[in-house]
Design a protein around this motif. Structure first.
Motif, mmCIF file in Angstrom:
data_model
loop_
_atom_site.group_PDB
_atom_site.id
_atom_site.type_symbol
_atom_site.label_atom_id
_atom_site.label_comp_id
_atom_site.label_asym_id
_atom_site.label_seq_id
_atom_site.Cartn_x
_atom_site.Cartn_y
_atom_site.Cartn_z
ATOM 1 N N ILE A 1 71.992 -0.053 47.465
ATOM 2 C CA ILE A 1 71.377 0.145 46.147
ATOM 3 C C ILE A 1 69.975 0.718 46.295
ATOM 4 N N LEU A 2 69.164 0.102 47.143
ATOM 5 C CA LEU A 2 67.770 0.526 47.293
ATOM 6 C C LEU A 2 67.652 1.853 48.032
ATOM 7 N N SER A 3 68.434 2.047 49.072
ATOM 8 C CA SER A 3 68.329 3.293 49.832
ATOM 9 C C SER A 3 68.812 4.476 49.003
ATOM 10 N N ALA A 4 69.841 4.289 48.182
ATOM 11 C CA ALA A 4 70.316 5.375 47.319
ATOM 12 C C ALA A 4 69.250 5.751 46.300
ATOM 13 N N PHE A 5 68.608 4.749 45.720
ATOM 14 C CA PHE A 5 67.536 4.999 44.752
ATOM 15 C C PHE A 5 66.382 5.759 45.406
ATOM 16 N N MET B 1 75.024 -4.646 50.245
ATOM 17 C CA MET B 1 75.038 -4.100 48.895
ATOM 18 C C MET B 1 73.618 -3.754 48.443
ATOM 19 N N LEU B 2 72.690 -4.662 48.690
ATOM 20 C CA LEU B 2 71.300 -4.420 48.304
ATOM 21 C C LEU B 2 70.730 -3.222 49.057
ATOM 22 N N ASP B 3 71.063 -3.115 50.323
ATOM 23 C CA ASP B 3 70.592 -1.990 51.141
ATOM 24 C C ASP B 3 71.074 -0.662 50.554
ATOM 25 N N LEU C 1 78.574 -1.500 43.084
ATOM 26 C CA LEU C 1 77.136 -1.454 43.361
ATOM 27 C C LEU C 1 76.335 -1.500 42.066
ATOM 28 N N GLY C 2 76.839 -0.828 41.028
ATOM 29 C CA GLY C 2 76.173 -0.876 39.728
ATOM 30 C C GLY C 2 76.156 -2.286 39.160
ATOM 31 N N THR C 3 77.272 -2.968 39.291
ATOM 32 C CA THR C 3 77.351 -4.360 38.830
ATOM 33 C C THR C 3 76.420 -5.247 39.642
ATOM 34 N N ALA C 4 76.443 -5.084 40.962
ATOM 35 C CA ALA C 4 75.578 -5.891 41.831
ATOM 36 C C ALA C 4 74.112 -5.657 41.513
ATOM 37 N N ALA C 5 73.745 -4.414 41.254
ATOM 38 C CA ALA C 5 72.352 -4.099 40.932
ATOM 39 C C ALA C 5 71.900 -4.837 39.678
ATOM 40 N N GLU C 6 72.757 -4.868 38.669
ATOM 41 C CA GLU C 6 72.414 -5.572 37.427
ATOM 42 C C GLU C 6 72.245 -7.071 37.673
ATOM 43 N N VAL C 7 73.114 -7.637 38.503
ATOM 44 C CA VAL C 7 73.031 -9.071 38.796
ATOM 45 C C VAL C 7 71.777 -9.377 39.621
ATOM 46 N N PHE C 8 71.512 -8.580 40.644
ATOM 47 C CA PHE C 8 70.297 -8.762 41.443
ATOM 48 C C PHE C 8 69.045 -8.656 40.567
ATOM 49 N N ALA C 9 69.021 -7.666 39.677
ATOM 50 C CA ALA C 9 67.856 -7.449 38.823
ATOM 51 C C ALA C 9 67.642 -8.618 37.874
ATOM 52 N N ALA C 10 68.725 -9.160 37.357
ATOM 53 C CA ALA C 10 68.623 -10.243 36.374
ATOM 54 C C ALA C 10 68.336 -11.592 37.013
ATOM 55 N N GLN C 11 68.945 -11.865 38.166
ATOM 56 C CA GLN C 11 68.879 -13.205 38.748
ATOM 57 C C GLN C 11 68.024 -13.308 40.002
ATOM 58 N N ARG D 1 62.796 9.869 35.012
ATOM 59 C CA ARG D 1 64.199 10.242 35.226
ATOM 60 C C ARG D 1 64.880 9.263 36.179
ATOM 61 N N GLU D 2 64.148 8.831 37.210
ATOM 62 C CA GLU D 2 64.707 7.866 38.157
ATOM 63 C C GLU D 2 64.886 6.493 37.515
ATOM 64 N N ILE D 3 63.963 6.112 36.647
ATOM 65 C CA ILE D 3 64.136 4.853 35.913
ATOM 66 C C ILE D 3 65.383 4.927 35.040
ATOM 67 N N ASP D 4 65.610 6.097 34.453
ATOM 68 C CA ASP D 4 66.806 6.300 33.632
ATOM 69 C C ASP D 4 68.076 6.169 34.468
ATOM 70 N N ARG D 5 68.054 6.732 35.670
ATOM 71 C CA ARG D 5 69.253 6.731 36.521
ATOM 72 C C ARG D 5 69.445 5.418 37.273
ATOM 73 N N HIS D 6 68.340 4.768 37.636
ATOM 74 C CA HIS D 6 68.408 3.610 38.538
ATOM 75 C C HIS D 6 67.544 2.442 38.023
ATOM 76 N N ARG D 7 67.652 2.147 36.733
ATOM 77 C CA ARG D 7 66.777 1.132 36.151
ATOM 78 C C ARG D 7 66.850 -0.195 36.903
ATOM 79 N N ALA D 8 68.065 -0.669 37.183
ATOM 80 C CA ALA D 8 68.218 -1.954 37.863
ATOM 81 C C ALA D 8 67.631 -1.903 39.271
ATOM 82 N N ALA D 9 67.848 -0.799 39.986
ATOM 83 C CA ALA D 9 67.308 -0.663 41.342
ATOM 84 C C ALA D 9 65.787 -0.679 41.323
ATOM 85 N N VAL D 10 65.177 -0.044 40.321
ATOM 86 C CA VAL D 10 63.720 -0.063 40.196
ATOM 87 C C VAL D 10 63.235 -1.491 39.976
#
Length: 204
Positions: A66-70, A62-64, A21-31, A101-110
């Protein structure tokens, strides 16, 4: 003994899901969500696309997650602040600090939320994004209105404009913030709050 082995396997599987999920979040955020395929996520994770389906049935799932956890974690923090009975200024300070703090923990999700939430919220599966946004707006506007009424904030403030300014000033930090950098989330929050609440000009 078999029970312990099974627990170890479950723990390893859960940890692997978090990593993916961490990897997917980075890819979603970038692309971007639409441009991201399961194959791209699998490539970034160093695995075959077919293997990814062992953990998730689709990129939408996966996106669901990521976003719901954030948002779940964000609201745990926000609800604690809002229930604490703090004054208006102290509430704003605590909400801003919690946001960083949330940006620190979930930057890609934000970053994903900022880019994708508007069109995603039209889908039934992601309707909770709109619900969260309304709740978010109510919390911030209510606190600002309370501050004006208590004469803690200026009476001439345009409440909605102030809300948008503070919101955007804080959350846009996800575009440049990197965990483990020179400043902690709390230090960045302190600097932001100083600028927002006290201004940047020297007082005569």
């Amino acid at each position: 003994m078999p029970t312990n082995k099974k627990k170890t396997q479950v723990t390893a599987s859960a940890e692997r899901r978090r990593e993916l999920l961490g990897t997917a979040a980075e890819v979603f955020a970038a692309q971007g969500y639409n441009a991201t395929t399961v194959r791209k996520i699998a490539d970034a994770a160093g695995m075959l696309a077919g293997s990814l389906y062992y953990h998730f049935d689709s990129k939408e799932s996966m996106l669901d997650e990521i976003l719901s956890a954030f948002l779940t974690e964000l609201w745990e923090g926000y609800d604690t602040v809002l229930a604490a009975g703090l004054g208006p200024r102290e509430t704003i300070e605590a909400l801003v600090t919690e946001s960083f703090r949330e940006i620190d923990r979930h930057r890609a999700a934000v970053a994903i939320y900022q880019k994708e939430s508007r069109h995603l919220s039209a889908q039934p599966r992601f309707r909770y994004l709109s619900d969260s946004q309304r709740k978010f707006e109510k919390a911030w506007l209510g606190t600002l209105e309370r501050g004006v009424a208590a004469r803690v904030f200026r009476a001439d403030l345009d409440i909605r404009l102030t809300y948008r300014f503070v919101r955007d000033t804080v959350w846009v930090a996800a575009s440049w913030y990197r965990p483990g950098g020179q400043h902690s989330p709390e230090e960045i929050a302190r600097q932001y709050l100083s600028m927002v609440l006290d201004g940047i000009a020297v007082r005569g």
